[in-house]
Design an enzyme around this catalytic site. Structure first.
Site: not given
Length: 596
Positions: A441-443
């Site tokens: 998550y968040e890239g």
């Protein structure tokens, strides 16, 4: 159940000895951030994390969040709501927020230390206040005056929490594909319609309101990412004067059943003509999104660090107690039926790997936090620019490397426990499951790699990279004649030179074949992370040797640095070879031939 003890000694070493935070805080205008105050903040944060949050970690994993299909309500695990109330009462939600909006205005570097403790103690719980910081940053930098006045104070106070609503069922990283619509209303607001998925803390019972920062398209927006706008959409309607209204047309459709972080609500959020307000300029939502995302990416890196440290602590305690076989060089504890497994080389390999990655990663990440403080507060414009460049460069490294190492360290902990590590009651398998999401998550790590190489090196011409190389060169010059660190300086210089050479090679290849960027990106990122950590280990030894400590702390730093340079830094050889192998080995095979 796994235990957690905040590593306050090493945190203080990094902040005050390694980074010189006390004098730096004063130089940057943080008049209240004295050593005495920061020490008190660290002590109290440790108490809250150890005594309140850590005991709830296993509870959250076992119970998870519950979803009421009829109402769309989400109930958090037993004890989570009470812990959040204590967190708010303690003023923790506004620790680093501006005093203008009710915060305490302490440096980001202090907030990084506090956040590491929270994530190590209870990652799932820590996700609920996590994105309030990103939402706050977006509104501070992009919102209108009335939006800052109305939304920031309750966010900073912790009465409300924030989210980032980016991902859609058909659209993850490629936000240019998103379909959520924003139709203008007569009163200047917008009607937001669409579905967002994977929304962390999108619905819960901890606060009275939840502020969603939502990416959506205006009716006349151009296609792709250039046609995306940012909107603030509260769960309960909020007027421009701050008055609370009726429930908005925002509803949780379901929560995900996940591999880990069971106590964190990962939601599907449906917007059905929900009232929202434009944040920033029309079709310029990506800049606001990146403001949120960059804050969140550093925060997730700290999650990897916290999990690594907790895993290391428990594996170390187990290795000191578990009796198994005798040392290969003869009994070390002849009065016992067998030696503790910490005498065995392979167990030491795993423990030292964790120690090296944790302590080096702590230095690297806290320095990033301090550079945010410099970028925002330094009286010197050139210094602000340099710090901002460095933060931009180091952010994908912190996010990707600390989370990849988080997976590695938590799995090492399971391995140290042997079969007992696979058993839930010991708690380390939960750490391994929880750590896996941090690389996603968040890239994902791959996205961080593309950001580092494609944007920070190629598009921005390596501005932050040059700052980092300058730091390495300065350290090497300062200690060129220092026999205490000589064994680290020469290999650091060699790797920095190769780092620069590899960068030039990739840039040259990419000018002829764009596939070279994607082919080299992941290995380039990991190579960068290992060299950056070599810098921090060399600097840590130099600082610890210059200190007055007479116990085992100084020796521990030196011996761990030796291990890092001898056993972990050589991983760069593999990454360098992969970078130089080019794109052909990845791209030649036809897609249809993968199953041949």
């Amino acid at each position: 159940m796994s235990q957690y003890k905040a590593p306050l000694r090493d945190m203080r070493f990094v902040l005050f000895d390694l980074l010189g935070a006390e004098s730096e805080f004063q130089r940057l205008g943080f008049a209240d951030a004295s050593r005495e105050l920061v020490d008190a903040v660290l002590d109290e944060s440790a108490r809250f994390s150890e005594e309140v949050l850590a005991p709830l970690n296993e509870v959250g994993d076992r119970e998870g969040c519950t979803f009421d299909q009829a109402t769309g309500d989400v109930t958090t695990p037993t004890g989570f709501k009470e812990a959040y109330s204590q967190y708010v009462d303690g003023g923790w939600t506004g620790l680093v927020a501006s005093t203008e909006f009710g915060g305490q205005g302490l440096p980001q570097a202090v907030g990084f230390a506090q956040k590491e403790m929270i994530d190590a103690a209870n990652l799932a719980w820590g996700n609920f206040p996590l994105l309030s910081h990103g939402a706050t940053e977006a509104l501070v930098h992009h919102g209108e005056d009335w939006q800052r006045e109305v939304f920031l104070k309750p966010l900073v106070e912790g009465r409300w929490t924030g989210t980032m609503c980016l991902t859609e069922p058909h659209c993850g990283t490629d936000l240019g594909l998103l379909k959520t619509r924003a139709e203008p209303n007569d009163d200047g607001s917008y009607a937001i319609t669409g579905t967002k998925i994977f929304i962390t803390a999108g619905e819960h019972d901890l606060t009275e309101n939840i502020v969603h920062l939502v990416l959506a398209r205006l009716p006349d927006s151009p296609a792709g990412s250039k046609g995306i706008s940012l909107f603030v959409v509260p769960k309960l309607r909020v007027g421009r004067d701050g008055s609370m209204g009726e429930p908005n047309q925002v509803r949780c459709g379901s929560i995900e059943h996940k591999m880990g972080i069971h106590g964190s609500a990962t939601c599907v959020i449906n917007f059905d003509g929900a009232q929202g307000y434009l944040v920033g300029q029309p079709n310029k939502g990506m800049s606001g999104m990146f403001t949120m995302m960059n804050a969140a990416r550093l925060a997730v890196g700290l999650q990897g660090l916290g999990l690594s440290d907790r895993a290391y602590q428990n594996a170390l305690a187990y290795a000191r107690e578990r009796l198994q076989m005798r040392s290969l060089s003869g009994p070390k504890f002849p009065d016992k039926p067998a030696d503790p497994i910490i005498v065995h080389p392979d167990v030491r390999r795993m423990l030292l790997t964790c120690k090296a990655l944790v302590e080096g990663g702590r230095a690297m990440s806290y320095h990033a936090g301090l550079q945010i403080d410099v970028a925002h507060n330094s009286p010197d414009e050139a210094q602000r620019k340099q710090a901002d460049d460095l933060v931009g460069f180091i952010t994908p490294i912190v996010k990707a490397c600390l989370t990849e190492w988080g997976v590695e360290c938590t799995y090492h902990a399971v391995q140290c426990y042997g079969g007992h590590g696979y058993i839930a009651e010991n708690g380390v398998e939960q750490l391994a499951r929880d750590a896996r999401i941090t690389t996603l998550y968040e890239g994902t790590s791959g996205i961080q790699a593309i950001d580092l190489l494609g944007r920070k090196i190629l598009q921005l011409q390596g501005a932050g990279f040059k700052v980092m190389l300058g730091m390495v060169q300065q350290l090497c010059t300062e200690h060129a004649d220092n026999p205490e660190v000589a064994e680290f300086i020469a290999p650091l210089q060699k790797h920095a030179a190769q780092w620069q050479q590899l960068t030039m090679e990739v840039v040259d290849k990419a000018s002829r074949d764009p596939e070279e960027i994607g082919a080299a990106a992941y290995d380039y990122l990991m190579y960068s992370g290992y060299v950056a950590l070599a810098y921090w280990w060399a600097r840590s030894v130099a600082v610890s040797e210059a200190g007055s400590s007479s116990d085992g702390f100084k020796a521990g730093k030196r011996e761990t640095a030796k291990f890092y340079f001898a056993r972990i830094l050589p991983r760069t050889l593999t990454h360098a070879a992969a970078i130089r192998s080019g794109s052909a080995s990845l791209m030649t095979l036809d897609a249809e031939q993968f199953d041949a």
